[in-house]
Enzyme design. Structure first.
Site, short mmCIF file in Angstrom:
data_model
loop_
_atom_site.label_atom_id
_atom_site.label_comp_id
_atom_site.label_asym_id
_atom_site.label_seq_id
_atom_site.Cartn_x
_atom_site.Cartn_y
_atom_site.Cartn_z
N GLU A 143 7.67 37.33 18.64
CA GLU A 143 6.07 36.26 18.49
C GLU A 143 6.53 36.12 17.39
OE1 GLU A 143 3.55 33.90 19.87
OE2 GLU A 143 3.53 35.91 20.43
N ALA B 87 4.42 33.57 13.14
CA ALA B 87 3.86 34.46 12.39
C ALA B 87 3.25 35.16 13.19
CB ALA B 87 3.74 34.51 10.50
N LEU C 232 0.27 34.18 14.74
CA LEU C 232 -0.59 33.91 15.53
C LEU C 232 0.51 33.59 16.85
CD1 LEU C 232 -0.05 30.45 14.44
CD2 LEU C 232 -2.31 31.81 14.80
N GLY D 34 6.19 35.33 -1.59
CA GLY D 34 6.70 34.72 0.32
C GLY D 34 6.36 33.78 1.19
N GLU E 66 11.60 31.66 3.37
CA GLU E 66 12.37 32.56 3.62
C GLU E 66 12.95 33.38 1.99
OE1 GLU E 66 13.48 33.91 5.59
OE2 GLU E 66 12.26 32.69 7.35
N ASP F 261 14.76 26.40 9.46
CA ASP F 261 14.34 27.10 10.60
C ASP F 261 12.68 26.05 10.81
OD1 ASP F 261 12.84 30.00 9.38
OD2 ASP F 261 10.65 29.08 8.55
N LYS G 299 12.39 27.27 15.23
CA LYS G 299 11.27 27.48 16.11
C LYS G 299 11.09 26.96 16.58
CE LYS G 299 9.35 29.54 11.53
NZ LYS G 299 7.69 29.15 10.76
#
Length: 813
Positions: free
Chosen positions: A604, A609, A611, A662, A665, A676, A680
């Site tokens: 997930e 993140a 969600l 944070g 990446e 990235d 996704k």
């Protein structure tokens, strides 16, 4: 009158014997007390006799150990003034034992009769020493040699009792004896022609039961080193519970299938007289223990215990020549009977095409040779196949008198084993429905027992065993959340998560009982050198139920290990996007392995993140909806960067801040290059049931070529400084158009792209603040107004909570 039996652990040394005497002192009724040999002495006698018959002089070293133990116990238990005569008698018995062993050494052989004579000295020595120690405290006590009371046939090693003679002899002796306490050796008897015999390993229980039955005792108490019979072996199942009450039949089933606290034949002599058996703990005598009687308790858990027998071989004989042939089974089992092979488990297909049975591994070779020899003609005629032998197996058994009155227990048993990838080789259930047995691989015993115990005895609390790789920023938050919520999860969701292993790039640490999370960092720092392959190997070898591998890294090599876990029925939870955005073939393979081995593969946090984006998408597809278009801002880090990039802050400064907090990446170029976001959107496309590779996604990068070609994180940041004007020009263009900068991923008409876009004020993406993500799904059902999911899409806390949510999903599965 009561009969008490004390096992080897209860009389293993002088201190324990004193504890036994204190128990006897509290008793008011007359007692017959049966004692075993000192702990491990029977094994030492067996070893010494085998060495002697093999002409190995080391038998004398074993004899010396035996002598020292008994002499030492005598000196500790008997006052010095009374020691001389008793020590002399002990020495005479030891000399007799030495003579027998010397004879075996000289002859180079050990007959069954000689073996029984040698093994009898364990009980003879212990009972004599204990009886003399009891006399020091209880004057009205005496010793009686069981060989003068119990008469058997001449089947040395496991003699059969002649109850007609024995019952009369025992009853007559105790009718005439006026002692308050009579001490007797267990395990030993006399043949009808006057030679020492033994009643089989565990025979001291049997001795006590024989005496109890013969004198109509009020109760038979078996004193041992555990608090009665348990719902499972407490050495394997930590959560095993003591059973308060159980029927004779249930106790026989449990003891037959490996519950070593009770020797199986023990029950028969007292069952016939309806004499209850109480199993007590010598070292905690105040505890209730387990009462065995004829009383059935209809209420409560229909399962009384789960037990097992190890070192089993499964033999199968099959062929068309078996079908409809009368007497075939008789011939088969006569062969085994002639070879004195005990059959523990039998099952036969209703088609009569095959029959299989379980025996001890030690008998397998002999059984195979004997069966193939007996059916040589049928095998030569191809009517049946040669005997098939499978070894390294175990039998697990679920036992309960009331099982027959409850539907679905076998279904629960087999589904629980199936969910934990425990392969069942054979199944047997008697018509009494008191026992459901299954043959499984020996390596799966611990997992099977713990899984079944959890299902039937632990209020359905599901224990999750977590193996966490990657305890950096996100991983640390995840472990802390587990620690914080453990009590809540157990009490409210019936989930008990334990972290069994932790690993970072330097160190790894395993603890089968669960790592204490209050100081896990110190524990990990003192762990062994991290090794990915060794980590996998240890997870497999532990073979724990409900195992979950949690990948909190961004490492490609780690992502390539998932299939190893899934094939072992180990669930995988990951925030690492590499696996699901790798080659489509690999992605499908992982999904297929997850289904095949019933091991959830959850990711997930790959998108959004914490969600619930992927979960929502899965539900849409599962309900029959079709995704036609996706528009999304999927990078919380990029959204954070462009929301904070302005005339007062350089692009370099904002990216540096995002990394520090944070949101990016470890290598920010992965975020800023669009890779990235490509991963996704690719994952969302695949989860929408479309096949696509990552190189089919158009990447309209906003980074200068020199930034993309840097080789290190430091060089990348330097390039951002060098090209500061480039980024300022992009910002100025957005301002001039009264737009905001958003990095958008799109999937339309089977094509996908990622790019930095100028978003006008009337667009849903315009007011997306901070590190938030937003996804718009346009489907057959959501046509004009898309399904919108929006919220924080980056940050260690929310990513950790998303991983946590996946773990809980597995717990609720």
């Amino acid at each position: 009158m009561k009969v008490l039996k004390f096992g080897g652990s209860s009389v293993s040394n002088a201190n324990n014997i004193r504890q036994v005497i204190s128990i006897l002192e509290r008793e008011k009724e007359p007692l017959a007390v049966v004692v075993s040999a000192f702990e491990k002495v029977t094994d030492l006698l067996l070893e010494a006799s085998n060495l002697a018959s093999s002409k190995d002089i080391k038998y004398k070293e074993i004899l010396q150990i035996i002598e020292e133990r008994h002499i030492e116990a005598t000196k500790e238990l008997i006052p010095i003034a009374d020691q001389s005569a008793i020590l002399s008698q002990v020495k005479r018995m030891l000399n007799h034992l030495e003579t027998l062993l010397d004879g075996c050494f000289l002859l180079g052989e050990l007959s069954n009769r000689s073996s029984d004579a040698i093994l009898s000295f364990g009980e003879l020595l212990s009972s004599y020493i204990i009886s003399e120690a009891v006399k020091q405290k209880i004057s009205n006590s005496s010793f009686k040699d069981s060989r003068e009371l119990i008469i058997t046939n001449k089947h040395f090693g496991k003699a059969v009792v002649d109850f007609t003679i024995t019952n009369k002899s025992v009853a007559a002796f105790f009718h005439n004896d006026k002692s308050q306490i009579v001490i007797l050796p267990g395990f030993i008897a006399n043949s009808n022609d006057g030679h020492t015999t033994t009643l089989g390993r565990g025979g001291s229980d049997y001795t006590a039961a024989i005496i109890a039955g013969a004198i109509d005792a009020s109760i038979l108490e078996i004193w041992t080193d555990v608090n009665g019979m348990f719902t499972a072996n407490p050495r394997i199942v930590n959560q095993a519970q003591s059973i308060e009450k159980i029927t004779y039949q249930e106790a026989m089933e449990l003891s037959h299938f490996g519950a070593k606290v009770l020797y199986p034949p023990t029950i028969q002599p007292v069952l016939n007289k309806n004499i209850p058996i109480l199993i007590k703990n010598t070292f905690e005598p105040e505890l209730d223990g387990t009462l065995i009687s004829s009383e059935v308790f209809p209420n409560g858990n229909p399962i009384k215990g789960i037990t097992h027998i190890e070192n089993i071989s499964l033999l199968t004989v099959e062929g068309s020549g078996i079908v409809g042939v009368a007497g075939y089974s008789k011939r088969l089992f006569e062969v085994l009977s002639k070879e004195n092979i005990n059959v523990i488990f039998i099952t036969q297909a209703s088609s009569e095409h095959s029959i299989c049975f379980g025996i001890l591994d030690s008998d397998a070779e002999n059984a195979e040779i004997s069966i193939d020899s007996a059916f040589e003609f049928e095998i030569s005629q191809k009517k049946i196949e040669p005997c098939l032998v499978e070894s390294n197996l175990s039998i697990i058994a679920v036992v309960g008198e009331n099982m027959k009155n409850h539907q679905g227990l076998s279904g629960k048993m087999f589904s629980t084993l199936g969910k934990n990838n425990v392969n069942i080789r054979a199944i047997a259930q008697g018509a009494s429905e008191r026992n459901i047995s299954a043959v499984i691989m020996q390596k799966d015993v611990k997992k099977a027992l713990n899984s079944l115990h959890e299902k039937f005895f632990e209020d359905d609390v599901k224990q999750l065993n977590l193996f966490v790789m990657g305890v950096g920023n996100v991983g640390e938050k995840f472990v802390d959340q587990i620690h914080q919520q453990q009590k809540y999860l157990r009490e409210n969701l019936q989930i008990n998560p334990r972290v069994i292993a932790l690993s970072n790039s330097r160190k790894m640490h395993f603890d089968e009982e669960g790592i204490a999370l209050n100081d896990w960092k110190l524990t990990l720092d003192s762990g062994e050198i991290a090794n990915k392959d060794e980590f996998i190997s240890k997870v497999k070898s532990l073979n724990l139920r409900n195992s979950v591998f949690v990948d909190v890294t961004a490492n490609q090599e780690v992502s390539q290990t998932y299939e190893h876990y899934l094939k072992q029925n180990i669930s995988v939870v990951t925030c690492n996007k590499i696996a699901c955005s790798s080659a489509f073939e690999n992605y499908k393979n992982l999904k297929n392995l997850s289904r095949k081995y019933n091991a959830p593969f959850l990711f997930e946090t790959n998108v959004g993140a914490g969600l619930p984006i992927i979960d929502t998408l899965k539900n849409l597809v599962a309900s029959g909806d079709k995704v036609n278009k996706i528009q999304a801002v999927l990078s919380g880090s990029l959204n954070f960067i462009f929301n904070n990039f302005n005339e007062e802050s350089s692009f370099y400064d904002v990216v540096k801040q995002a990394q520090k907090e944070g949101y990016t990446e470890p290598d920010p170029k992965i975020d800023l290059s669009g890779v990235d976001v490509m991963r996704k959107i690719l994952i969302l496309i695949r989860e929408s049931n479309y096949e696509m590779e990552i190189d089919a996604i158009e990447n309209k990068s906003f980074l200068p070529k020199e930034c993309l070609e840097t080789n290190s994180v430091e060089d990348f940041f330097e390039s951002l400084k060098t090209h500061a004007v480039h980024f300022e020009n992009i910002l100025a263009e957005a301002k001039s158009k009264d737009c905001r900068l958003k990095y958008v991923a799109e999937f339309i008409d089977g094509k996908a792209n990622v790019s930095l876009q100028f978003i006008p004020k009337d667009h849903p993406f315009y007011n997306l603040e901070g590190k938030d993500n937003i996804v718009l799904f346009y489907t057959n059902r959501y046509v004009d107004q898309p399904l919108l999911i929006k919220g924080a899409g980056a940050g260690a806390e929310v990513t950790a909570s998303g991983i946590f949510a996946d773990v809980i999903r597995i717990g609720n599965n």
